[in-house]
Design a protein around this motif. Structure first.
Motif, PDB file in Angstrom:
ATOM      1  N   PRO A   1      -4.021  19.302  13.723  1.00 39.62           N
ATOM      2  CA  PRO A   1      -5.295  19.303  12.991  1.00 39.62           C
ATOM      3  C   PRO A   1      -6.493  19.297  13.934  1.00 39.62           C
ATOM      4  O   PRO A   1      -6.359  19.139  15.146  1.00 39.62           O
ATOM      5  N   ASP A   2      -7.675  19.457  13.355  1.00 42.15           N
ATOM      6  CA  ASP A   2      -8.902  19.474  14.156  1.00 42.15           C
ATOM      7  C   ASP A   2      -9.224  18.112  14.743  1.00 42.15           C
ATOM      8  O   ASP A   2      -9.887  18.020  15.773  1.00 42.15           O
ATOM      9  N   ASP A   3      -8.801  17.059  14.086  1.00 41.45           N
ATOM     10  CA  ASP A   3      -9.064  15.709  14.587  1.00 41.45           C
ATOM     11  C   ASP A   3      -7.877  14.816  14.255  1.00 41.45           C
ATOM     12  O   ASP A   3      -7.043  15.144  13.405  1.00 41.45           O
ATOM     13  N   LEU A   4      -7.798  13.698  14.935  1.00 47.59           N
ATOM     14  CA  LEU A   4      -6.666  12.794  14.757  1.00 47.59           C
ATOM     15  C   LEU A   4      -6.698  12.073  13.421  1.00 47.59           C
ATOM     16  O   LEU A   4      -5.725  11.421  13.045  1.00 47.59           O
ATOM     17  N   ASN A   5      -7.809  12.174  12.691  1.00 54.90           N
ATOM     18  CA  ASN A   5      -7.897  11.548  11.365  1.00 54.90           C
ATOM     19  C   ASN A   5      -7.339  12.451  10.271  1.00 54.90           C
ATOM     20  O   ASN A   5      -7.340  12.070   9.106  1.00 54.90           O
ATOM     21  N   PHE A   6      -6.895  13.656  10.655  1.00 58.04           N
ATOM     22  CA  PHE A   6      -6.346  14.614   9.694  1.00 58.04           C
ATOM     23  C   PHE A   6      -7.334  14.891   8.564  1.00 58.04           C
ATOM     24  O   PHE A   6      -6.964  15.109   7.423  1.00 58.04           O
ATOM     25  N   GLY A   7      -8.618  14.891   8.932  1.00 56.99           N
ATOM     26  CA  GLY A   7      -9.641  15.045   7.904  1.00 56.99           C
ATOM     27  C   GLY A   7      -9.672  16.415   7.262  1.00 56.99           C
ATOM     28  O   GLY A   7     -10.064  16.550   6.105  1.00 56.99           O
ATOM     29  N   ASN A   8      -9.296  17.454   7.988  1.00 60.62           N
ATOM     30  CA  ASN A   8      -9.359  18.806   7.432  1.00 60.62           C
ATOM     31  C   ASN A   8      -8.028  19.259   6.826  1.00 60.62           C
ATOM     32  O   ASN A   8      -7.884  20.406   6.442  1.00 60.62           O
ATOM     33  N   THR A   9      -7.057  18.361   6.755  1.00 60.13           N
ATOM     34  CA  THR A   9      -5.749  18.707   6.198  1.00 60.13           C
ATOM     35  C   THR A   9      -5.669  18.297   4.727  1.00 60.13           C
ATOM     36  O   THR A   9      -6.593  17.687   4.185  1.00 60.13           O
ATOM     37  N   ASN A  10      -4.541  18.636   4.107  1.00 58.43           N
ATOM     38  CA  ASN A  10      -4.330  18.266   2.707  1.00 58.43           C
ATOM     39  C   ASN A  10      -3.366  17.092   2.567  1.00 58.43           C
ATOM     40  O   ASN A  10      -2.780  16.894   1.497  1.00 58.43           O
ATOM     41  N   LEU A  11      -3.194  16.325   3.630  1.00 62.09           N
ATOM     42  CA  LEU A  11      -2.234  15.223   3.577  1.00 62.09           C
ATOM     43  C   LEU A  11      -2.581  14.216   2.480  1.00 62.09           C
ATOM     44  O   LEU A  11      -1.696  13.644   1.854  1.00 62.09           O
ATOM     45  N   GLY A  12      -3.869  14.000   2.287  1.00 61.57           N
ATOM     46  CA  GLY A  12      -4.274  13.032   1.269  1.00 61.57           C
ATOM     47  C   GLY A  12      -3.758  13.389  -0.111  1.00 61.57           C
ATOM     48  O   GLY A  12      -3.305  12.514  -0.863  1.00 61.57           O
ATOM     49  N   SER A  13      -3.789  14.678  -0.432  1.00 62.80           N
ATOM     50  CA  SER A  13      -3.329  15.101  -1.761  1.00 62.80           C
ATOM     51  C   SER A  13      -1.813  15.145  -1.860  1.00 62.80           C
ATOM     52  O   SER A  13      -1.266  15.262  -2.966  1.00 62.80           O
ATOM     53  N   GLN A  14      -1.107  15.064  -0.730  1.00 61.33           N
ATOM     54  CA  GLN A  14       0.350  15.139  -0.747  1.00 61.33           C
ATOM     55  C   GLN A  14       1.015  13.766  -0.727  1.00 61.33           C
ATOM     56  O   GLN A  14       2.226  13.668  -0.951  1.00 61.33           O
ATOM     57  N   VAL A  15       0.246  12.718  -0.456  1.00 60.13           N
ATOM     58  CA  VAL A  15       0.830  11.375  -0.362  1.00 60.13           C
ATOM     59  C   VAL A  15       1.414  10.938  -1.706  1.00 60.13           C
ATOM     60  O   VAL A  15       2.534  10.415  -1.777  1.00 60.13           O
ATOM     61  N   GLY A  16       0.666  11.169  -2.781  1.00 57.75           N
ATOM     62  CA  GLY A  16       1.141  10.765  -4.105  1.00 57.75           C
ATOM     63  C   GLY A  16       2.434  11.453  -4.497  1.00 57.75           C
ATOM     64  O   GLY A  16       3.432  10.790  -4.851  1.00 57.75           O
ATOM     65  N   PRO A  17       2.481  12.803  -4.460  1.00 57.54           N
ATOM     66  CA  PRO A  17       3.743  13.486  -4.789  1.00 57.54           C
ATOM     67  C   PRO A  17       4.899  13.075  -3.884  1.00 57.54           C
ATOM     68  O   PRO A  17       6.036  12.957  -4.353  1.00 57.54           O
ATOM     69  N   LEU A  18       4.613  12.853  -2.595  1.00 59.01           N
ATOM     70  CA  LEU A  18       5.685  12.439  -1.688  1.00 59.01           C
ATOM     71  C   LEU A  18       6.237  11.079  -2.088  1.00 59.01           C
ATOM     72  O   LEU A  18       7.466  10.873  -2.099  1.00 59.01           O
ATOM     73  N   ALA A  19       5.350  10.152  -2.439  1.00 60.76           N
ATOM     74  CA  ALA A  19       5.799   8.820  -2.855  1.00 60.76           C
ATOM     75  C   ALA A  19       6.652   8.907  -4.118  1.00 60.76           C
ATOM     76  O   ALA A  19       7.701   8.253  -4.232  1.00 60.76           O
ATOM     77  N   LEU A  20       6.224   9.753  -5.077  1.00 58.14           N
ATOM     78  CA  LEU A  20       6.998   9.908  -6.308  1.00 58.14           C
ATOM     79  C   LEU A  20       8.357  10.544  -6.019  1.00 58.14           C
ATOM     80  O   LEU A  20       9.373  10.184  -6.632  1.00 58.14           O
ATOM     81  N   GLY A  21       8.380  11.501  -5.084  1.00 59.58           N
ATOM     82  CA  GLY A  21       9.647  12.125  -4.720  1.00 59.58           C
ATOM     83  C   GLY A  21      10.613  11.146  -4.081  1.00 59.58           C
ATOM     84  O   GLY A  21      11.815  11.162  -4.363  1.00 59.58           O
ATOM     85  N   LEU A  22      10.086  10.282  -3.214  1.00 62.15           N
ATOM     86  CA  LEU A  22      10.935   9.269  -2.583  1.00 62.15           C
ATOM     87  C   LEU A  22      11.461   8.277  -3.612  1.00 62.15           C
ATOM     88  O   LEU A  22      12.632   7.869  -3.562  1.00 62.15           O
ATOM     89  N   LEU A  23      10.600   7.885  -4.544  1.00 55.91           N
ATOM     90  CA  LEU A  23      11.034   6.960  -5.595  1.00 55.91           C
ATOM     91  C   LEU A  23      12.106   7.597  -6.475  1.00 55.91           C
ATOM     92  O   LEU A  23      13.082   6.939  -6.870  1.00 55.91           O
TER      93      LEU A  23
ATOM     94  N   ILE B   1       6.577  19.487  -1.150  1.00 59.22           N
ATOM     95  CA  ILE B   1       5.448  19.056  -0.325  1.00 59.22           C
ATOM     96  C   ILE B   1       5.131  20.176   0.666  1.00 59.22           C
ATOM     97  O   ILE B   1       6.019  20.651   1.378  1.00 59.22           O
ATOM     98  N   THR B   2       3.865  20.590   0.712  1.00 57.04           N
ATOM     99  CA  THR B   2       3.435  21.621   1.656  1.00 57.04           C
ATOM    100  C   THR B   2       2.233  21.103   2.439  1.00 57.04           C
ATOM    101  O   THR B   2       1.159  20.887   1.877  1.00 57.04           O
ATOM    102  N   TYR B   3       2.432  20.903   3.722  1.00 64.80           N
ATOM    103  CA  TYR B   3       1.369  20.405   4.603  1.00 64.80           C
ATOM    104  C   TYR B   3       0.490  21.566   5.052  1.00 64.80           C
ATOM    105  O   TYR B   3       0.981  22.591   5.526  1.00 64.80           O
ATOM    106  N   ASP B   4      -0.807  21.413   4.890  1.00 60.49           N
ATOM    107  CA  ASP B   4      -1.776  22.424   5.329  1.00 60.49           C
ATOM    108  C   ASP B   4      -2.658  21.808   6.404  1.00 60.49           C
ATOM    109  O   ASP B   4      -3.414  20.876   6.143  1.00 60.49           O
ATOM    110  N   SER B   5      -2.563  22.340   7.611  1.00 61.18           N
ATOM    111  CA  SER B   5      -3.329  21.781   8.736  1.00 61.18           C
ATOM    112  C   SER B   5      -4.799  22.141   8.679  1.00 61.18           C
ATOM    113  O   SER B   5      -5.607  21.588   9.428  1.00 61.18           O
TER     114      SER B   5
END
Length: 711
Positions: free
Chosen positions: A328-350, A393-397
């Motif tokens: 990513p552009d910065d170590l905070n992953f600010g320009n990625t879509n990780l934030g929107s993928q956390v919820g679906p990932l948690a539901l998938g793990l559950l 889950i699709t990670y977008d950098s």
């Protein structure tokens, strides 16, 4: 004295012991550990494993499988890198016999019920690994029956007892001829929840194809009541990484609509709870599967374009080679879509964890005999189980692979705190990304942004995600984005200013040098002129779209019908083409009705226009018929000819009217464009005069002239 043959599973235990010894030795060699103390400890552990396994007189009965499938796992397995020897090697480094013995004891106990490994590359290897697992019924029933005295095991089952057992468990125990042992085995076989086994399969790359094909075979075996698949509940968790068989993006799954013609489906089947029905209509086999599929955006392996868009494919191929774009552009992953993928990932793990612990295989209380009877008596609905679900889950950098050769260096420097301006790259990246997105089925027609929410929907190469009308509008969206980004970057002095974290003096100097008053004034004037021209151009473009609306609507309908025809030819099920055709037909019908060109026909949509018959051919057919002039057939033929002539005249009139309307709109558009060009020219001239005046004012005045003005 003849020695008795070794029981099969005891032989497996001995084999496992020898394997454990080999693993320990391999671990030492693999890790490159040459310490004499470590090697001695490994030898002690190996001998201890073999002795305990051979003298324990315990049948090995693995009911849990933990497998890795794919090139990475196959290579690791060939090198002897397995979970067991990695743990042994790590513990051996401590050179503590007590800890080593304790860990080895745990591994030995766990190894009795847990099987690990890397099945071969063929689907049958994975299928056999899962289907080769034992059931809890086999593990528990044997010791129980072994502890029961023979006299009790061989007691006959009398009529009333057999009827009661049949009524409670749904078995087929006859009124006579069955013993207690026979009845116990029949109950376990007829009651799925008494037979449990679990499998977790990690698959990556090409291994995902093998797992997908094996999973499809498992579904077929269960639903067809194949005798090769035992009675009971098999719960499995399929975890994919870079899945080539992902329905909405897997490279190989794109071929599924074509390979289906030959009976081969290369797409990962849907998660869920699949069951059989025995001869009595009772569920005895359950396969409950949860799927967690993880990928990253813009790679040709698992996020391939769903159309033949050449730009999108070039970008995807670059994404499979230049993997640094995932940084990513910065170590905070600010320009990625990780934030929107956390919820679906948690539901998938559950969901995956829930499938592993649900003893009903997702069927709920309906497969628990006693509870099911109670619910039936109370007329209550059965309690639901945890059914396996698909999670994609699709990670977008946030980066585009096509631009990675130019973006990598500045981006890495940016992470280190050095801001290297990229005004040209930033001016084209946004528009280029939107153009690439048009090749994916999850693109939003209104914004040309991807939703990354269609990983589970089969991609069809001949299906365009945008209708012809939306493609025209998309061109306007891309052009506006390009102009906006040019204004924000290439024509903005701020975007040209470098900076270094913590270097205030350098940053201030660069800011004063680049962001001077003249540069800011010129930027503001030029951008103001572009804004005006852009507004006029958008207005003219909107007018042109309005003029071409009938033609674009016709193209939309033709496009949808073509896609539907291909769907029918390939036998694609669940396609949205029919719904799309209906929607377009209804829209076009209402539009024509509003123009007074079509009589209302309810919500049936516009009927497909029939190709008009040639008037000449119709008259020729009439002349070739030798009938009385006043006959009914002759009158009907003449009426048909007159109707055809009238229809052709109407078609000509409609075409002429549409042509005149388009010509007027084009003239109006041309006038608007000419006016916009003149306004831009005036604004540019005005901006040039203002810049010249600003430059003159900024020049230092001669001392003599300054004294004269002061006096």
């Amino acid at each position: 004295m003849t020695s008795a043959p070794t029981p099969p599973k005891l032989a497996m235990a001995k084999t496992a012991a020898v394997t454990a010894a080999a693993m320990a030795t391999t671990a030492a060699l693999t890790l490159g550990v040459t310490s004499p103390a470590f090697q001695a400890q490994v030898e002690r552990v190996s001998v201890g494993v073999e002795q305990r396994a051979i003298t324990a007189e315990v049948e090995l009965a693995a009911i849990v499988g933990l497998y890795g499938v794919g090139p990475v796992f196959w290579i690791a397995d060939a090198l002897g890198i397995t979970p067991e020897n990695v743990i042994l090697g790590a513990v051996g480094l401590l050179d503590n016999p007590t800890i080593t013995a304790a860990v080895q004891q745990i591994l030995t106990v766990v190894g009795l019920v847990v099987e690990t490994g890397a099945p071969g590359p063929l689907p049958g290897d994975i299928y056999d690994s899962v289907n080769g697992l034992s059931y809890t019924g086999d593990l528990v029933l044997g010791p129980i029956l072994g502890a029961v005295p023979p006299l009790v095991k061989n007691l006959p089952i009398v009529g009333p007892v057999a009827e009661a057992l049949n009524d409670l468990f749904g078995t087929n125990i006859p009124n006579s001829g069955f013993t207690v042992e026979d009845a116990a085995k029949a109950i376990v076989k007829a009651t799925p929840i008494l037979n449990q086994r679990r499998a977790i399969i990690f698959s990556e790359g090409l291994g995902a194809l093998s797992t997908s094909l094996a999973y499809r075979d498992m579904i077929e075996a269960v639903t067809s009541n194949d005798p090769d698949w035992g009675e009971g509940v098999t719960a499995q968790w399929l975890i994919f990484l870079n899945n080539v068989s992902r329905p909405g993006g897997g490279l190989l799954s794109l071929a599924t609509p074509f390979t289906n013609l030959f009976g081969v489906d290369l797409t990962t089947p849907a998660a869920g709870s699949y069951t059989n029905k025995d001869s009595n209509g009772k569920i005895t086999k359950i396969l409950n599967t949860s799927v967690l599929d993880i990928s990253w955006a813009y790679n040709a392996t698992s996020d391939a374009p769903s159309t033949l868009n050449p730009l999108a494919w070039a970008n995807a191929i670059a994404g499979s080679i230049l993997l640094t774009y995932l940084i990513p552009d910065d170590l905070n992953f600010g320009n990625t879509n990780l934030g929107s993928q956390v919820g679906p990932l948690a539901l998938g793990l559950l969901n995956g964890a829930g499938v592993m612990v649900d003893i009903t295989g997702g069927q709920g209380s309906a497969v628990i005999p006693l509870i099911n009877k109670i619910f039936d008596l109370l007329q209550l609905k059965p309690l639901p189980g945890i059914v396996g679900k698909d999670t994609f889950i699709t990670y977008d950098s946030g980066n585009l692979p096509l631009l990675e050769p130019f973006d990598l260096g500045p981006r890495l420097l940016g992470i280190l705190g050095v801001n290297v301006p990229q005004p040209l790259l930033n001016s084209i990246e946004g528009a280029l990304r939107l153009a690439v997105n048009t090749g994916y089925q999850d693109v939003d027609p209104a914004t040309l942004l991807r939703g990354f929410d269609m990983g589970g929907e089969q991609a069809l190469l001949w299906h365009s995600p945008l209708t012809p009308s939306q493609q025209v509008e998309g061109g306007q969206i891309i052009a506006n984005r390009l102009l906006d980004d040019i204004q924000a970057n290439l024509l903005n002095p701020v975007a040209w200013t470098p900076s270094v974290f913590g270097q205030a003096a350098f940053n201030d100097m660069m800011k004063a040098l680049i962001q001077n008053q003249i540069a800011l004034a010129v930027s503001a004037l030029v951008n103001q002129g572009i804004d005006g021209a852009q507004g006029l151009a958008n207005g003219a473009f909107d007018g042109l779209q309005t003029a071409l609306k009938p033609l674009l609507q016709a193209a939309d309908g033709f496009n949808a019908q073509t896609e539907g025809a291909v769907d029918d030819a390939l036998g694609v099920g669940g396609s949205s083409s029919f719904a799309k055709i209906q929607a377009l037909d209804t829209t076009n019908a209402r539009a024509l009705e509003a123009d007074g060109k079509l009589a209302p026909e309810g919500d049936q949509g516009a009927p497909e226009p029939k190709k008009p018959t040639s008037l000449k051919s119709a008259l020729a057919e009439l002349n070739s018929v030798d009938l009385l002039e006043d006959s009914d057939l002759a009158k009907s033929a003449k009426a048909t000819a007159a109707a055809l002539k009238k229809q052709r005249a109407q078609v000509r009139a409609d075409l002429k009217e549409a042509g005149d309307k388009i010509q007027k709109e084009l003239k109006k558009t041309g006038d608007a464009v000419e006016k916009a060009v003149n306004n831009v020219k005036k604004n540019v001239d005005k901006a040039g005069d203002s810049v010249k005046q600003a430059v003159d004012n900024a020049k230092p005045k001669p001392a003599k002239k300054a004294l004269a003005e002061a006096s």
